[in-house]
Design a protein around this motif. Structure first.
Motif, PDB file in Angstrom:
ATOM      1  N   LEU A   1       0.815  -1.212   0.000  1.00 35.57           N
ATOM      2  CA  LEU A   1       0.000   0.000   0.000  1.00 35.57           C
ATOM      3  C   LEU A   1       0.853   1.269   0.000  1.00 35.57           C
ATOM      4  O   LEU A   1       0.331   2.371   0.158  1.00 35.57           O
ATOM      5  N   ASN A   2       2.159   1.107  -0.172  1.00 35.38           N
ATOM      6  CA  ASN A   2       3.074   2.246  -0.179  1.00 35.38           C
ATOM      7  C   ASN A   2       3.688   2.396  -1.563  1.00 35.38           C
ATOM      8  O   ASN A   2       4.559   1.611  -1.950  1.00 35.38           O
ATOM      9  N   PRO A   3       3.275   3.385  -2.335  1.00 35.24           N
ATOM     10  CA  PRO A   3       3.784   3.526  -3.702  1.00 35.24           C
ATOM     11  C   PRO A   3       5.282   3.803  -3.761  1.00 35.24           C
ATOM     12  O   PRO A   3       5.907   3.620  -4.807  1.00 35.24           O
ATOM     13  N   ASN A   4       5.895   4.224  -2.657  1.00 31.50           N
ATOM     14  CA  ASN A   4       7.328   4.514  -2.630  1.00 31.50           C
ATOM     15  C   ASN A   4       8.167   3.329  -2.164  1.00 31.50           C
ATOM     16  O   ASN A   4       9.394   3.412  -2.108  1.00 31.50           O
ATOM     17  N   ALA A   5       7.509   2.214  -1.838  1.00 32.62           N
ATOM     18  CA  ALA A   5       8.229   1.050  -1.327  1.00 32.62           C
ATOM     19  C   ALA A   5       8.909   0.282  -2.458  1.00 32.62           C
ATOM     20  O   ALA A   5       8.412   0.229  -3.585  1.00 32.62           O
ATOM     21  N   VAL A   6      10.034  -0.357  -2.145  1.00 33.31           N
ATOM     22  CA  VAL A   6      10.747  -1.158  -3.136  1.00 33.31           C
ATOM     23  C   VAL A   6       9.899  -2.359  -3.563  1.00 33.31           C
ATOM     24  O   VAL A   6       9.756  -2.640  -4.758  1.00 33.31           O
ATOM     25  N   PHE A   7       9.339  -3.071  -2.599  1.00 35.52           N
ATOM     26  CA  PHE A   7       8.584  -4.278  -2.907  1.00 35.52           C
ATOM     27  C   PHE A   7       7.078  -4.035  -2.761  1.00 35.52           C
ATOM     28  O   PHE A   7       6.403  -4.687  -1.977  1.00 35.52           O
ATOM     29  N   ASN A   8       6.571  -3.079  -3.524  1.00 34.53           N
ATOM     30  CA  ASN A   8       5.138  -2.781  -3.424  1.00 34.53           C
ATOM     31  C   ASN A   8       4.296  -3.578  -4.399  1.00 34.53           C
ATOM     32  O   ASN A   8       3.079  -3.406  -4.452  1.00 34.53           O
ATOM     33  N   ASN A   9       4.920  -4.453  -5.167  1.00 38.92           N
ATOM     34  CA  ASN A   9       4.145  -5.277  -6.115  1.00 38.92           C
ATOM     35  C   ASN A   9       4.546  -6.737  -6.055  1.00 38.92           C
ATOM     36  O   ASN A   9       4.358  -7.481  -7.010  1.00 38.92           O
ATOM     37  N   LYS A  10       5.116  -7.142  -4.903  1.00 41.17           N
ATOM     38  CA  LYS A  10       5.531  -8.535  -4.736  1.00 41.17           C
ATOM     39  C   LYS A  10       4.981  -9.073  -3.423  1.00 41.17           C
ATOM     40  O   LYS A  10       5.635  -8.980  -2.376  1.00 41.17           O
ATOM     41  N   PRO A  11       3.773  -9.625  -3.441  1.00 35.39           N
ATOM     42  CA  PRO A  11       3.196 -10.164  -2.209  1.00 35.39           C
ATOM     43  C   PRO A  11       4.061 -11.283  -1.625  1.00 35.39           C
ATOM     44  O   PRO A  11       4.864 -11.905  -2.332  1.00 35.39           O
ATOM     45  N   MET A  12       3.901 -11.538  -0.337  1.00 35.55           N
ATOM     46  CA  MET A  12       4.644 -12.593   0.330  1.00 35.55           C
ATOM     47  C   MET A  12       3.746 -13.283   1.355  1.00 35.55           C
ATOM     48  O   MET A  12       2.999 -12.619   2.075  1.00 35.55           O
ATOM     49  N   THR A  13       3.833 -14.592   1.424  1.00 34.21           N
ATOM     50  CA  THR A  13       3.125 -15.367   2.433  1.00 34.21           C
ATOM     51  C   THR A  13       4.132 -15.936   3.432  1.00 34.21           C
ATOM     52  O   THR A  13       5.349 -15.914   3.202  1.00 34.21           O
ATOM     53  N   LEU A  14       3.617 -16.490   4.514  1.00 32.98           N
ATOM     54  CA  LEU A  14       4.496 -17.133   5.488  1.00 32.98           C
ATOM     55  C   LEU A  14       5.206 -18.326   4.852  1.00 32.98           C
ATOM     56  O   LEU A  14       6.381 -18.586   5.149  1.00 32.98           O
ATOM     57  N   ASP A  15       4.528 -19.029   3.975  1.00 34.55           N
ATOM     58  CA  ASP A  15       5.175 -20.144   3.272  1.00 34.55           C
ATOM     59  C   ASP A  15       6.329 -19.645   2.404  1.00 34.55           C
ATOM     60  O   ASP A  15       7.373 -20.304   2.317  1.00 34.55           O
ATOM     61  N   ASP A  16       6.148 -18.490   1.767  1.00 35.22           N
ATOM     62  CA  ASP A  16       7.241 -17.905   0.980  1.00 35.22           C
ATOM     63  C   ASP A  16       8.433 -17.601   1.880  1.00 35.22           C
ATOM     64  O   ASP A  16       9.593 -17.850   1.513  1.00 35.22           O
ATOM     65  N   TYR A  17       8.132 -17.050   3.040  1.00 34.54           N
ATOM     66  CA  TYR A  17       9.205 -16.743   3.985  1.00 34.54           C
ATOM     67  C   TYR A  17       9.957 -18.002   4.398  1.00 34.54           C
ATOM     68  O   TYR A  17      11.194 -18.052   4.352  1.00 34.54           O
ATOM     69  N   LEU A  18       9.218 -19.034   4.776  1.00 37.22           N
ATOM     70  CA  LEU A  18       9.848 -20.266   5.253  1.00 37.22           C
ATOM     71  C   LEU A  18      10.615 -20.985   4.149  1.00 37.22           C
ATOM     72  O   LEU A  18      11.548 -21.747   4.429  1.00 37.22           O
ATOM     73  N   ALA A  19      10.245 -20.729   2.904  1.00 31.52           N
ATOM     74  CA  ALA A  19      10.939 -21.355   1.769  1.00 31.52           C
ATOM     75  C   ALA A  19      12.182 -20.586   1.355  1.00 31.52           C
ATOM     76  O   ALA A  19      13.002 -21.097   0.570  1.00 31.52           O
ATOM     77  N   SER A  20      12.356 -19.354   1.859  1.00 35.56           N
ATOM     78  CA  SER A  20      13.542 -18.580   1.480  1.00 35.56           C
ATOM     79  C   SER A  20      14.775 -19.171   2.151  1.00 35.56           C
ATOM     80  O   SER A  20      14.713 -19.745   3.236  1.00 35.56           O
ATOM     81  N   ARG A  21      15.921 -19.039   1.506  1.00 31.85           N
ATOM     82  CA  ARG A  21      17.130 -19.722   1.967  1.00 31.85           C
ATOM     83  C   ARG A  21      17.699 -19.082   3.229  1.00 31.85           C
ATOM     84  O   ARG A  21      17.544 -17.883   3.464  1.00 31.85           O
ATOM     85  N   TYR A  22      18.345 -19.916   4.011  1.00 34.92           N
ATOM     86  CA  TYR A  22      19.052 -19.405   5.178  1.00 34.92           C
ATOM     87  C   TYR A  22      20.262 -18.598   4.725  1.00 34.92           C
ATOM     88  O   TYR A  22      20.982 -18.994   3.816  1.00 34.92           O
ATOM     89  N   ILE A  23      20.477 -17.473   5.414  1.00 35.58           N
ATOM     90  CA  ILE A  23      21.682 -16.685   5.201  1.00 35.58           C
ATOM     91  C   ILE A  23      22.662 -16.938   6.345  1.00 35.58           C
ATOM     92  O   ILE A  23      23.846 -17.164   6.142  1.00 35.58           O
ATOM     93  N   SER A  24      22.160 -16.878   7.573  1.00 38.50           N
ATOM     94  CA  SER A  24      22.928 -17.227   8.763  1.00 38.50           C
ATOM     95  C   SER A  24      21.914 -17.721   9.788  1.00 38.50           C
ATOM     96  O   SER A  24      21.119 -16.940  10.310  1.00 38.50           O
ATOM     97  N   THR A  25      21.920 -19.002  10.045  1.00 40.77           N
ATOM     98  CA  THR A  25      20.884 -19.645  10.867  1.00 40.77           C
ATOM     99  C   THR A  25      20.729 -18.922  12.209  1.00 40.77           C
ATOM    100  O   THR A  25      21.724 -18.627  12.876  1.00 40.77           O
ATOM    101  N   PRO A  26      19.478 -18.611  12.603  1.00 37.61           N
ATOM    102  CA  PRO A  26      18.201 -19.008  11.993  1.00 37.61           C
ATOM    103  C   PRO A  26      17.600 -17.943  11.067  1.00 37.61           C
ATOM    104  O   PRO A  26      16.409 -18.015  10.762  1.00 37.61           O
ATOM    105  N   LEU A  27      18.396 -16.979  10.627  1.00 34.87           N
ATOM    106  CA  LEU A  27      17.855 -15.906   9.793  1.00 34.87           C
ATOM    107  C   LEU A  27      17.909 -16.268   8.313  1.00 34.87           C
ATOM    108  O   LEU A  27      18.921 -16.773   7.813  1.00 34.87           O
ATOM    109  N   ARG A  28      16.809 -15.962   7.630  1.00 35.21           N
ATOM    110  CA  ARG A  28      16.677 -16.261   6.210  1.00 35.21           C
ATOM    111  C   ARG A  28      16.855 -14.989   5.376  1.00 35.21           C
ATOM    112  O   ARG A  28      16.925 -13.871   5.909  1.00 35.21           O
ATOM    113  N   LEU A  29      16.863 -15.169   4.078  1.00 34.67           N
ATOM    114  CA  LEU A  29      16.984 -14.039   3.168  1.00 34.67           C
ATOM    115  C   LEU A  29      15.929 -12.983   3.455  1.00 34.67           C
ATOM    116  O   LEU A  29      16.210 -11.785   3.468  1.00 34.67           O
TER     117      LEU A  29
END
Length: 399
Positions: free
Chosen positions: A194-222
């Motif tokens: 809902l923020n026209p100035n945001a970088v990711f204002n047209n890329k929805p994300m679900t919790l499943d998307d989050y959990l599927a993103s790769r680990y960068i440094s456990t337990p934090l993901r991309l």
């Protein structure tokens, strides 16, 4: 003498501005800064001649690199300002240090109007140097005194490795889970839509998307990591007695938190509270307001674990109870009891690094947020920083 218990009577926010948030931008860092300055001056109804103070964090001590490509002296020259006070520098309570210093300059009588800015150009830099933000590049010069040289031999090559240490300790001590922590980036992404100035204002994300993103440094993901961008944000502070007759209803700084009661260290401090608890305690001691009075919370999300730790330190839930508090995401949604990072934060809006939270808090308090506007409220909290860097502000609409 500066007193956080009386600051609300002496200093107010009178105008705000923000350039485009590019990934990357085609404009130079100085062009972005000028854009934000023009917007903020117009918003406040001021001219360049009215500005008699300027501040930022960290400033020119970064030698013009992407993390801080514009400092106070360069902006003074470019705008042709005549100031009675100016300041910048890394040492201070994190990304809000410029604003805190500007408030002190007004409170002490040095200035009437201070232009506070933060410019960053990391997206452009990463086009030519993918390692530009790596800690391995910070083992010489001024940064050697901040102990990076002792981390890099152990493959602590990025800030995410340090943040993962805090997250792992929180998971271990309190039973926090990835499913719980994931509600922060998911919420921020929903707000960014809902923020026209945001970088990711047209890329929805679900919790499943989050959990599927790769680990960068456990337990934090991309998706626990903020998104680099090019942007500049400006906040104009004015003497409160002048601000009440200016263009906008003043937003007063009700209280400030900037304390550090531990070692200046990224690891020899509370790993589940960092410096946030010291700053938060100071802020609440300077006001009669309580966490329950807050309408929106714009909390640092350079990495999602930092938002959770700020939430606990500021008293929105108990220490160690952050995971349970954000589980399901309802409490931190725009229609929840504690709407967070309503512009998408740094996780989805862009790493505007500190002042972006103040800009959004003011946008909400002035009722300008459009589709992402939270129900009318009078009080917002902003907080920025991690590790030994921590600063927070309680903002109130009206004098």
């Amino acid at each position: 003498m500066f007193n956080t218990k009386t600051i609300s009577k002496t200093v107010a926010i009178s105008g705000i501005g923000q350039s485009e948030v590019g990934r990357p931008s085609t404009k130079t860092a100085m062009q972005l800064t000028i854009d934000a300055c023009k917007q903020a001056l117009d918003d406040a109804g001021l001219s360049r001649d009215d500005i008699d103070g300027i501040a930022c964090w960290p400033g020119d001590n970064n030698n013009g690199d992407a993390f801080s490509p514009v400092g106070p002296s360069a902006l003074i020259s470019t705008l042709g300002l005549k100031v009675d006070w100016y300041g910048g520098g890394y040492e201070g309570p994190g990304p809000l240090a410029g604003l805190i210093n500007g408030a002190m300059a007004i409170d002490s009588g040095l200035c009437k109007h201070v232009l506070v800015f933060r410019t960053i150009a990391e997206a452009s830099k990463r086009l030519t140097d993918k390692t530009s933000s790596a800690l391995s590049n910070k083992t010489i010069g001024r940064d050697s005194s901040f102990s990076w040289q002792w981390y890099t031999p152990f493959n602590v090559l990025s800030g995410v490795n340090l943040m993962a240490m805090y997250a792992q300790r929180h998971f271990h001590e309190f039973g926090t889970t990835s499913e719980q922590l994931g509600q922060i980036p998911v919420t921020c992404r929903r707000n960014a839509q809902l923020n026209p100035n945001a970088v990711f204002n047209n890329k929805p994300m679900t919790l499943d998307d989050y959990l599927a993103s790769r680990y960068i440094s456990t337990p934090l993901r991309l998706l626990d990591c903020d998104v680099h961008c090019d942007a500049s944000t400006v906040i104009i502070l004015s003497r409160a007695d002048i601000a009440k007759d200016m263009r906008n209803e003043p937003i007063t700084i009700e209280s400030i938190g900037a304390a550090l009661h531990q070692s200046w260290s990224w690891d020899q401090i509370s790993l589940t509270g960092m410096a946030t608890q010291d700053a938060a305690n100071m802020m609440w001691q300077g006001t009669d307001l309580k966490p329950s009075d807050v309408g929106t919370a714009q909390l640092y999300d350079g990495f999602s674990i930092l938002t959770l730790i700020w939430m606990e330190s500021l008293g929105f839930c108990g220490i160690g109870e952050g995971g349970a508090f954000i589980e399901g995401g309802q409490r931190i949604a725009r229609n929840g009891i504690l709407p967070i990072n309503t512009n998408g934060g740094q996780l989805s809006g862009g790493r505007t690094h500190g002042l972006g939270y103040v800009h959004e808090a003011c946008t909400q308090l002035w009722g300008r947020a459009g589709d992402r506007q939270v129900t009318e409220h009078q009080i917002s909290v902003t907080a920025a920083g991690g590790g030994p860097l921590a600063g927070c502000l309680l903002l109130s609409k009206g004098i």
